[in-house]
Write an enzyme that holds these catalytic residues in place. Structure first.
Site, short mmCIF file in Angstrom:
data_model
loop_
_atom_site.label_atom_id
_atom_site.label_comp_id
_atom_site.label_asym_id
_atom_site.label_seq_id
_atom_site.Cartn_x
_atom_site.Cartn_y
_atom_site.Cartn_z
N HIS A 1 10.49 -39.70 -25.82
CA HIS A 1 9.41 -39.72 -24.84
C HIS A 1 9.27 -41.14 -24.26
O HIS A 1 9.91 -42.07 -24.73
CB HIS A 1 8.11 -39.26 -25.49
N SER B 1 -0.05 -30.24 -24.28
CA SER B 1 -0.62 -30.11 -22.93
C SER B 1 0.36 -29.45 -21.96
O SER B 1 -0.02 -29.13 -20.83
CB SER B 1 -1.06 -31.48 -22.41
N CYS B 2 1.61 -29.21 -22.39
CA CYS B 2 2.56 -28.53 -21.50
C CYS B 2 2.23 -27.05 -21.32
O CYS B 2 2.86 -26.36 -20.53
CB CYS B 2 3.99 -28.69 -21.99
N TYR C 1 9.24 -23.33 -24.31
CA TYR C 1 8.45 -24.02 -25.34
C TYR C 1 6.96 -23.80 -25.09
O TYR C 1 6.18 -23.48 -26.00
CB TYR C 1 8.80 -25.51 -25.28
N1 LIG Z 1 4.90 -35.94 -30.04
C1 LIG Z 1 4.11 -35.67 -29.02
O1 LIG Z 1 3.99 -36.45 -28.05
C2 LIG Z 1 3.29 -34.40 -29.02
C3 LIG Z 1 2.46 -34.21 -27.93
C4 LIG Z 1 1.72 -33.06 -27.87
C5 LIG Z 1 1.82 -32.13 -28.91
N2 LIG Z 1 2.61 -32.34 -29.97
C6 LIG Z 1 2.66 -31.29 -30.99
O2 LIG Z 1 2.48 -31.76 -32.31
C7 LIG Z 1 3.25 -30.97 -33.21
C8 LIG Z 1 4.12 -31.87 -34.06
O3 LIG Z 1 4.93 -32.66 -33.23
P1 LIG Z 1 5.66 -33.99 -33.74
O4 LIG Z 1 5.74 -34.91 -32.60
O5 LIG Z 1 5.07 -34.43 -35.03
O6 LIG Z 1 7.13 -33.40 -34.01
P2 LIG Z 1 8.21 -33.84 -35.09
O7 LIG Z 1 8.05 -35.29 -35.41
O8 LIG Z 1 9.52 -33.34 -34.62
O9 LIG Z 1 7.76 -33.02 -36.37
C9 LIG Z 1 7.92 -31.63 -36.48
C10 LIG Z 1 8.13 -31.29 -37.94
O10 LIG Z 1 8.31 -29.87 -38.05
C11 LIG Z 1 9.39 -29.64 -38.94
N3 LIG Z 1 10.03 -28.35 -38.66
C12 LIG Z 1 10.66 -27.96 -37.53
N4 LIG Z 1 11.15 -26.72 -37.67
C13 LIG Z 1 10.82 -26.32 -38.93
C14 LIG Z 1 11.05 -25.13 -39.67
N5 LIG Z 1 11.73 -24.10 -39.14
N6 LIG Z 1 10.60 -25.06 -40.95
C15 LIG Z 1 9.93 -26.11 -41.49
N7 LIG Z 1 9.66 -27.25 -40.83
C16 LIG Z 1 10.11 -27.35 -39.56
C17 LIG Z 1 10.34 -30.78 -38.69
O11 LIG Z 1 11.23 -30.93 -39.78
P3 LIG Z 1 12.74 -31.42 -39.48
O12 LIG Z 1 12.63 -32.68 -38.69
O13 LIG Z 1 13.31 -31.60 -40.84
O14 LIG Z 1 13.38 -30.30 -38.69
C18 LIG Z 1 9.36 -31.95 -38.55
O15 LIG Z 1 9.03 -32.49 -39.81
C19 LIG Z 1 4.07 -30.00 -32.35
O16 LIG Z 1 3.42 -28.76 -32.34
C20 LIG Z 1 4.01 -30.60 -30.98
O17 LIG Z 1 4.01 -29.61 -29.97
C21 LIG Z 1 3.37 -33.47 -30.05
#
Ligand SMILES: NC(=O)c1ccc[n+]([C@@H]2O[C@H](COP(=O)([O-])OP(=O)(O)OC[C@H]3O[C@@H](n4cnc5c(N)ncnc54)[C@H](OP(=O)(O)O)[C@@H]3O)[C@@H](O)[C@H]2O)c1
Length: 328
Positions: A186, A111-112, A139
């Site tokens: 967060h 949502s950002c 981002y």
């Molecule tokens: N968390 C929230 O509140 C939130 C809210 C809105 C949207 N989102 C969206 O949801 C999506 C996932 O977020 P999340 O919270 O699940 O994040 P997360 O827990 O940090 O998970 C992201 C995953 O992507 C992997 N990754 C990062 N760079 C990579 C690369 N170059 N190659 C392969 N894998 C890679 C990371 O692996 P490593 O850890 O090993 O680097 C991790 O497993 C994002 O697009 C985010 O914008 C999240």
């Protein structure tokens, strides 16, 4: 339309909070042909590796939940990494998926992407109508590019190649697999950790930054995963009739928001913290309200199932199981 549970599905980012929830959801629904790669096995920012992977595996569908993600501090300190990594991941995955004949892809944004001063609740058509929040602008720009990549491939190749790439924009998420880092998490994981530690040390008071009056919306991550699969499974005619060629994303929120004060009291109850909750009025509140309009998704027939009481209890259980053990 009949679902094909043998479709070969690649979940990118399955070790992350959202990716692992999508994987749980797909498995629970009976999808049997899911392919996975850890970050160590496949660097999605590396064009050659991504090309090789897609050409070898040729999946039918992709959930793109891999991203470089972080809080305000990390976004402010490493803006180059945030914009570069995310643009590369999206460009590589979306382009190579197209080249390998992937027909369906779901891009996860955030949502950002919306302007700092967008009217509340924030509708999908607020995109690109104003200035972004400066702290995470790089981002957000990368996330906007992800939506526009999907739309541009649909516009240019949708008819000729039968591709259908969709995007979902979640509100703040929380749940199993969250990041509980003391300085870089967060609001919900930060509060869970602080109240838990205050209970363990018998601290008389937990002091929260700001006035507690700003309002935020939170969605449990398994609800987000359910919404992602729901959107991916929607019939194309139905999806298209609720979106536009150049405005194809769908907001995913809980539908209601609460004040930080109310949230702090809920977390205190969940963690069984009996001390006082105070507010440090000298510290900033951030935006007064950030609430997305999820009526488009609701009109399509989806609604969140896990309320904040139930979600916080599940998140705290996961914290105790996987994080607190190492901190006590
Ligand atoms: N968390 C929230 O509140 C939130 C809210 C809105 C949207 N989102 C969206 O949801 C999506 C996932 O977020 P999340 O919270 O699940 O994040 P997360 O827990 O940090 O998970 C992201 C995953 O992507 C992997 N990754 C990062 N760079 C990579 C690369 N170059 N190659 C392969 N894998 C890679 C990371 O692996 P490593 O850890 O090993 O680097 C991790 O497993 C994002 O697009 C985010 O914008 C999240």
């Amino acid at each position: 339309m009949l679902k094909d549970f043998n479709q070969k599905i690649y979940v990118a980012g399955h070790h992350g909070m959202v990716g692992s929830a999508i994987l749980r959801t797909l498995e629970k629904k009976g999808y049997q042909n899911i392919i996975l790669r850890t970050h160590a096995e496949l660097d999605l920012a590396n064009q050659a590796e991504v090309k090789k992977f897609f050409q070898e595996e040729k999946p039918d569908q992709v959930y793109l939940a891999a991203a470089k993600v972080g809080g305000i501090h990390a976004n402010n300190t490493y803006p180059a990494e945030f914009i570069y990594q995310n643009l590369m991941i999206e460009s590589n995955v979306i382009h190579q998926a197209f080249k390998a004949g992937v027909k369906k892809l779901l891009f996860l944004g955030s949502s950002c992407i919306y302007p700092k001063l967008a009217p509340q609740p924030i509708r999908e058509d607020a995109l690109l109508t104003g200035v972004l929040e400066s702290t995470n602008e790089p981002y957000a720009i990368a996330k906007i590019a992800g939506i526009k990549l999907c739309e541009s491939y649909n516009r240019q190749y949708g008819q000729s190649h039968g591709i259908d790439y969709r995007s979902v924009m979640p509100t703040n998420l929380y749940g199993p697999g969250d990041n509980y880092h003391p300085e870089n998490s967060h609001v919900i994981p930060a509060l869970i950790r602080r109240f838990h530690e205050a209970k363990m040390s018998n601290a008389p008071e937990v002091l929260i930054w700001g006035t507690g009056t700003s309002m935020r919306e939170f969605l449990y991550v398994d609800d987000m995963a359910a919404a992602s699969v729901f959107v991916m499974e929607l019939d194309k005619l139905i999806y298209d009739s609720h979106t536009g060629l150049m405005q194809s994303h769908i907001n995913v929120g809980f539908g209601e928001d609460i004040t930080i004060n109310q949230l702090a009291h809920l977390v205190a109850e969940t963690t069984d913290y009996k001390g006082k909750i105070g507010f440090d009025f000298t510290k900033p509140d951030g935006a007064p309200r950030k609430w997305i309009d999820s009526s488009r998704l609701m009109r399509l027939g989806w609604k969140a199932k896990i309320d904040l009481n139930a979600g916080l209890a599940l998140a705290y259980a996961d914290f105790l199981e996987n994080t607190a053990k190492g901190t006590n």
